[in-house]
Design an enzyme around this catalytic site. Structure first.
Site, PDB file in Angstrom:
ATOM      1  N   LYS A 129       1.528  -1.256  -0.357  1.00 28.78           N
ATOM      2  CA  LYS A 129      -0.252   0.367  -0.100  1.00 28.78           C
ATOM      3  C   LYS A 129       0.269   1.496  -0.518  1.00 28.78           C
ATOM      4  O   LYS A 129       1.169   1.377   0.917  1.00 28.78           O
ATOM      5  CB  LYS A 129      -1.176  -0.013   1.608  1.00 28.78           C
ATOM      6  N   ARG A 163      -8.074  -0.669   0.901  1.00 35.18           N
ATOM      7  CA  ARG A 163      -8.348  -1.497   0.291  1.00 35.18           C
ATOM      8  C   ARG A 163      -8.674  -1.743  -1.386  1.00 35.18           C
ATOM      9  O   ARG A 163      -8.312  -2.754  -1.796  1.00 35.18           O
ATOM     10  CB  ARG A 163      -9.254  -2.493   1.362  1.00 35.18           C
ATOM     11  N   GLU A 169      -9.678   3.746   1.758  1.00 30.76           N
ATOM     12  CA  GLU A 169      -8.912   3.674   0.302  1.00 30.76           C
ATOM     13  C   GLU A 169      -7.869   2.499   0.113  1.00 30.76           C
ATOM     14  O   GLU A 169      -7.777   1.770  -0.875  1.00 30.76           O
ATOM     15  CB  GLU A 169      -8.590   4.845   0.236  1.00 30.76           C
ATOM     16  N   LYS A 188     -10.461  12.998   7.711  1.00 30.10           N
ATOM     17  CA  LYS A 188      -9.724  13.156   8.997  1.00 30.10           C
ATOM     18  C   LYS A 188     -10.350  14.386   9.455  1.00 30.10           C
ATOM     19  O   LYS A 188      -9.843  15.240   8.615  1.00 30.10           O
ATOM     20  CB  LYS A 188      -8.576  12.228   8.659  1.00 30.10           C
ATOM     21  N   ASP A 214     -12.717   6.719   2.890  1.00 32.75           N
ATOM     22  CA  ASP A 214     -10.996   6.465   3.777  1.00 32.75           C
ATOM     23  C   ASP A 214     -10.469   5.605   3.820  1.00 32.75           C
ATOM     24  O   ASP A 214      -9.528   5.269   4.473  1.00 32.75           O
ATOM     25  CB  ASP A 214     -11.730   7.700   4.952  1.00 32.75           C
ATOM     26  N   ASP A 240      -2.420   9.858   3.470  1.00 33.38           N
ATOM     27  CA  ASP A 240      -3.829   9.780   3.452  1.00 33.38           C
ATOM     28  C   ASP A 240      -5.137  10.752   4.414  1.00 33.38           C
ATOM     29  O   ASP A 240      -4.664  10.740   5.748  1.00 33.38           O
ATOM     30  CB  ASP A 240      -4.089   8.734   4.084  1.00 33.38           C
ATOM     31  N   ASP A 289       1.757   6.362   5.356  1.00 29.64           N
ATOM     32  CA  ASP A 289       0.478   5.415   5.080  1.00 29.64           C
ATOM     33  C   ASP A 289       1.250   4.406   3.409  1.00 29.64           C
ATOM     34  O   ASP A 289       0.412   4.021   2.978  1.00 29.64           O
ATOM     35  CB  ASP A 289      -0.918   5.988   4.325  1.00 29.64           C
TER      36      ASP A 289
HETATM   37  N1  BES Z   1      -4.890   4.625   6.602  1.00 32.26           N
HETATM   38  C1  BES Z   1      -5.845   4.269   7.597  1.00 32.26           C
HETATM   39  C2  BES Z   1      -5.438   3.742   8.818  1.00 32.26           C
HETATM   40  C3  BES Z   1      -4.325   4.298   9.683  1.00 32.26           C
HETATM   41  C4  BES Z   1      -5.591   4.395  10.955  1.00 32.26           C
HETATM   42  C5  BES Z   1      -3.279   3.494   9.850  1.00 32.26           C
HETATM   43  C6  BES Z   1      -4.085   4.753  12.071  1.00 32.26           C
HETATM   44  C7  BES Z   1      -2.622   3.973  10.875  1.00 32.26           C
HETATM   45  C8  BES Z   1      -2.687   4.626  11.721  1.00 32.26           C
HETATM   46  C9  BES Z   1      -7.027   4.183   6.920  1.00 32.26           C
HETATM   47  O1  BES Z   1      -6.721   4.653   5.768  1.00 32.26           O
HETATM   48  C10 BES Z   1      -8.283   4.024   7.224  1.00 32.26           C
HETATM   49  O2  BES Z   1      -8.178   5.413   7.349  1.00 32.26           O
HETATM   50  N2  BES Z   1      -8.643   2.713   7.793  1.00 32.26           N
HETATM   51  C11 BES Z   1     -10.178   3.372   8.720  1.00 32.26           C
HETATM   52  C12 BES Z   1     -11.202   2.534   7.694  1.00 32.26           C
HETATM   53  C13 BES Z   1     -12.425   3.122   7.658  1.00 32.26           C
HETATM   54  C14 BES Z   1     -13.070   4.021   7.428  1.00 32.26           C
HETATM   55  C15 BES Z   1     -13.149   1.041   7.843  1.00 32.26           C
HETATM   56  C16 BES Z   1     -10.113   3.832   9.954  1.00 32.26           C
HETATM   57  O3  BES Z   1      -9.117   2.539  10.409  1.00 32.26           O
HETATM   58  O4  BES Z   1     -10.597   3.767  10.026  1.00 32.26           O
HETATM   59 ZN    ZN Z   2      -4.668   4.861   4.188  1.00 34.30          ZN
HETATM   60 MN    MN Z   3      -7.371   6.552   5.120  1.00 34.43          MN
END
Ligand code: BES
Ligand code: ZN
Ligand code: MN
Length: 499
Positions: free
Chosen positions: A266, A352, A350, A278, A348, A271, A289
Site C-alpha cells: 500500500k 483496500r 481507500e 479525517k 477513507d 491519506d 500510509d
Molecule cells: N491509513 C488508514 C489506517 C490507519 C489509521 C493507519 C491509523 C495508521 C494509523 C486507513 O486508510 C483508514 O483510514 N482506515 C479507516 C477505515 C475505516 C474508514 C473503515 C480506519 O481505520 O479508520
Molecule cells: Zn490509509
Molecule cells: Mn484512510
C-alpha cells in the site's frame, strides 16, 4: 556501523571500550569475572561500595581498569540472574549502545553476547545486536538545516566462541543486509508527502533497478491502468493532483524458473481520508500510509544485497488520497479490475481499494504466494497496539511460516480469524459489496474485503498500521522499518527449505 566477530578474551582486546554485563545479585558474567580477576577485584570492590546495582539497563563507565589494554569498561545491568527474555536482551543492547554514543567512542567490543537468552543461540544474539545497535543510532536529519552530529561509534566487535564463528558469520551477513533494507524503508517512509509523491516512489523504485542488475522496474501510468480497468485504484486517486502509479519491481536472484513470491504494498503517500475527510488530529502520521510500499522496496533491496536465490515480484499501488472537485464520493460505485463492483461508502477506506486491483494484477505473475503489506486499519492498533503486526491469511501453511519467521527475528505478527461469518458485514444493496464493514472487527472485515480478490492464490495480509510507524502525534513520530525483518526471515527460510 561495521560489525565483526572475535573469539579473544578481555585481556587481549585493544579497544575504546569493553562492554560487559552484571546481574542484580552482584553476580558477574564470565567476562566481568575475568576483568575482576586480572584487575585484582576491581569490580568486586566497586560493587561493595554500592555504586552499581545491576538493574536492567543501568550503565556505568569505568576508566583505566588495572591490567586491561583498553581504556574503558562499560558495565551494563542485566537484572535478576536468569536466562533473559528476548525483549530484555534487546533492552540491554539498546542501553549499552545509547551509553556509548553519549561519549565519543569509536570502537567497542561487546561481551553481552555471553548472556543466556531464553531459547536463543549465538546467531540470534548476533542478529539482534546488529538490529538494535543500528536502531539505537538511527537519526533522520535530511530536513534539518543544522545536521545532528554523526555518531562516532564506527565499529562494534562481538565476542563469540570460536566454534560458533562460522554460523555467526552467516547470521551477521544476513543481519547487515536486513538492516540495509530496514534503513532504506525508514528513510523513505520518513520523507514527507510534499516530496514523497507516487511519482517520487516510482523514481525510487527505478533507482533500485539501476543499482542492482537483477532488479527490473516497470511503471504503469494512469492511462494504462484505466485501459486495464483498475477503477478501484483510480477512484482513490481522482481527487488528487498527483498521478497514481502502479510500480512493478521484479527481482530475479536465480536463473531457475521459479513461481515468484509477490509482495503487494500500500503506497498512499498521504491519506486525508478523501471526501470522508479525517479530523485534523487523525491526519498527522498519514505520510506513513506508504509504509507498505516502502517495506516492499526495502525488502527487495535487502534480498538483492543478500543475493537470495529467489524470484520476488513487488507490486506497489501508489496514490494520494485527497478531497477535491473530482474526488470519489460516498456511495459511488466502481468496477474493479477483477470485474467485481464495489460501493464506496467511505473514501477513507481507500487502502483496500488500491490493494484489491494490485492483488488482481499480481495474478499475471503466477505467484506461488502473495503477501500484501499495508497500514490498513486503525482497528489493528486498538487490537494489537504497536508490538504485533496483524496477520490474516487464506492459507494456513503460509500464515504459520510468516508467524514463525516473525518470532525468529523478533518482528512478530499475530493472526486474526478470517471466518466466513465476517464476510456478511460487507453486504451492499447496490453493488457486489461495499468497502466498509461497520464498527465491529475493522481489521478482519478489511481483510475479508481483500480476500475476495485473493481467491486464485495463497495469500497473506499484514496490517502494519500499528507497527510500521509510531504516530503518537507531537514529536514522537518515526518509521520503524517493520516488517522488513519478518519478510526477510521468511524469504531466507524459503531458500533453506527449497535446497
Ligand atoms: N491509513 C488508514 C489506517 C490507519 C489509521 C493507519 C491509523 C495508521 C494509523 C486507513 O486508510 C483508514 O483510514 N482506515 C479507516 C477505515 C475505516 C474508514 C473503515 C480506519 O481505520 O479508520
Ligand atoms: Zn490509509
Ligand atoms: Mn484512510
Amino acid at each position: 556501523m561495521k560489525f565483526t566477530l572475535d573469539s579473544n578474551d578481555v585481556s587481549h582486546q585493544h579497544t575504546d571500550c569493553i562492554i560487559v554485563g552484571l546481574f542484580e545479585e552482584m553476580a558477574l558474567t564470565p567476562a566481568a569475572k575475568q576483568i575482576d580477576k586480572i584487575s585484582k577485584n576491581y569490580l568486586t570492590n566497586l560493587l561493595k561500595q554500592g555504586d552499581f546495582q545491576g538493574k536492567m539497563g543501568q550503565t556505568l563507565f569505568l576508566h583505566q581498569v588495572p591490567q586491561l589494554n583498553s581504556p574503558r569498561v562499560l558495565l551494563v545491568g542485566c537484572g535478576k540472574q536468569a536466562a533473559l527474555k528476548a525483549c530484555d536482551y534487546r533492552k540491554i543492547i539498546m542501553c549499552s549502545v545509547k551509553a556509548l554514543n553519549t561519549i565519543k567512542i569509536k570502537d567497542a567490543v561487546t561481551f553481552l553476547t555471553e548472556l543466556d537468552v531464553d531459547q536463543q543461540d549465538d546467531a540470534w544474539k548476533v542478529k539482534q545486536t546488529v538490529a538494535v545497535s543500528e536502531e539505537a543510532l538511527y537519526c533522520f536529519d535530511q530536513f534539518k538545516s543544522k545536521k545532528e552530529p554523526k555518531p562516532t561509534l564506527r565499529e562494534m566487535t562481538l565476542s563469540i566462541p570460536k566454534i560458533q564463528i562460522k554460523a555467526c558469520e552467516t547470521a551477521l551477513h544476513q543481519a547487515v543486509c536486513i538492516n540495509d533494507g530496514v534503513l532504506y524503508t525508514k528513510n523513505l517512509a520518513n520523507v514527507p508527502s510534499n516530496i514523497c509523491t507516487p511519482t517520487y516512489l516510482a523514481e525510487q523504485a527505478k533507482k533500485l533497478g539501476q543499482a542492482y542488475k537483477n532488479i527490473s522496474v516497470k511503471i504503469l501510468e494512469e492511462k494504462a491502468m484505466a485501459t486495464l480497468g483498475m477503477n478501484a485504484l483510480l477512484a482513490v486517486s481522482k481527487g488528487s493532483a498527483q498521478p497514481a502509479k502502479l510500480i512493478c519491481v521484479e527481482y530475479k536472484g536465480t536463473t531457475k524458473k521459479q513461481a515468484p513470491v509477490a509482495l503487494v504494498g500500500k503506497g498512499v503517500t498521504f491519506d486525508t481520508g478523501g471526501i470522508s475527510l479525517k479530523p485534523a488530529d487523525a491526519m498527522v502520521g498519514m505520510k506513513y500510509d506508504m509504509c507498505g510500499a516502502a517495506t516492499v522496496l526495502g525488502t527487495i533491496k535487502a534480498a538483492a544485497e543478500l543475493k537470495l536465490p529467489l524470484h520476488i515480484v513487488g507490486i506497489i499501488a501508489a496514490v494520494e488520497n485527497m478531497p477535491g472537485g473530482s474526488a470519489t464520493k460516498p456511495e459511488d460505485i466502481v468496477t474493479s479490475l477483477s470485474g467485481q463492483t464495489i460501493e464506496i461508502l467511505n473514501t477513507d477506506a481507500e487502502g483496500r481499494l488500491i490493494l484489491c486491483d494490485a492483488l488482481t494484477y499480481s495474478e499475471r505473475y503466477k505467484p506461488d504466494v502473495v503477501i500484501d503489506i499495508a497500514t490498513l486499519t486503525g482497528a489493528v492498533v486498538i487490537a494489537l497496539g504497536q508490538h504485533a503486526t496483524g496477520l490474516l491469511s487464506n492459507h494456513e501453511p503460509l500464515a504459520k511460516a510468516l508467524l514463525e519467521a516473525g518470532v525468529e527475528i523478533h518482528d512478530r505478527a499475530w493472526q486474526l480469524p478470517l471466518w466466513d461469518e465476517y464476510q456478511d458485514q460487507l453486504k451492499s444493496p447496490f453493488a457486489d459489496f461495499s468497502n466498509v464493514g461497520g464498527k465491529q472487527a475493522g481489521t478482519i472485515t478489511a481483510a475479508c474485503f481483500l480476500s475476495r480478490f485473493a481467491k486464485k492464490f495463497n495469500w497473506a495480509h499484514l496490517d502494519v498500521a500499528g507497527t510500521a510507524a509510531m504516530m503518537m502525534g507531537g514529536s514522537d513520530r518515526y518509521a520503524t522499518g517493520r516488517p522488513v525483518p519478518l519478510l526477510m526471515q521468511y524469504l531466507i527460510n524459503r531458500t533453506n527449505t527449497r535446497n
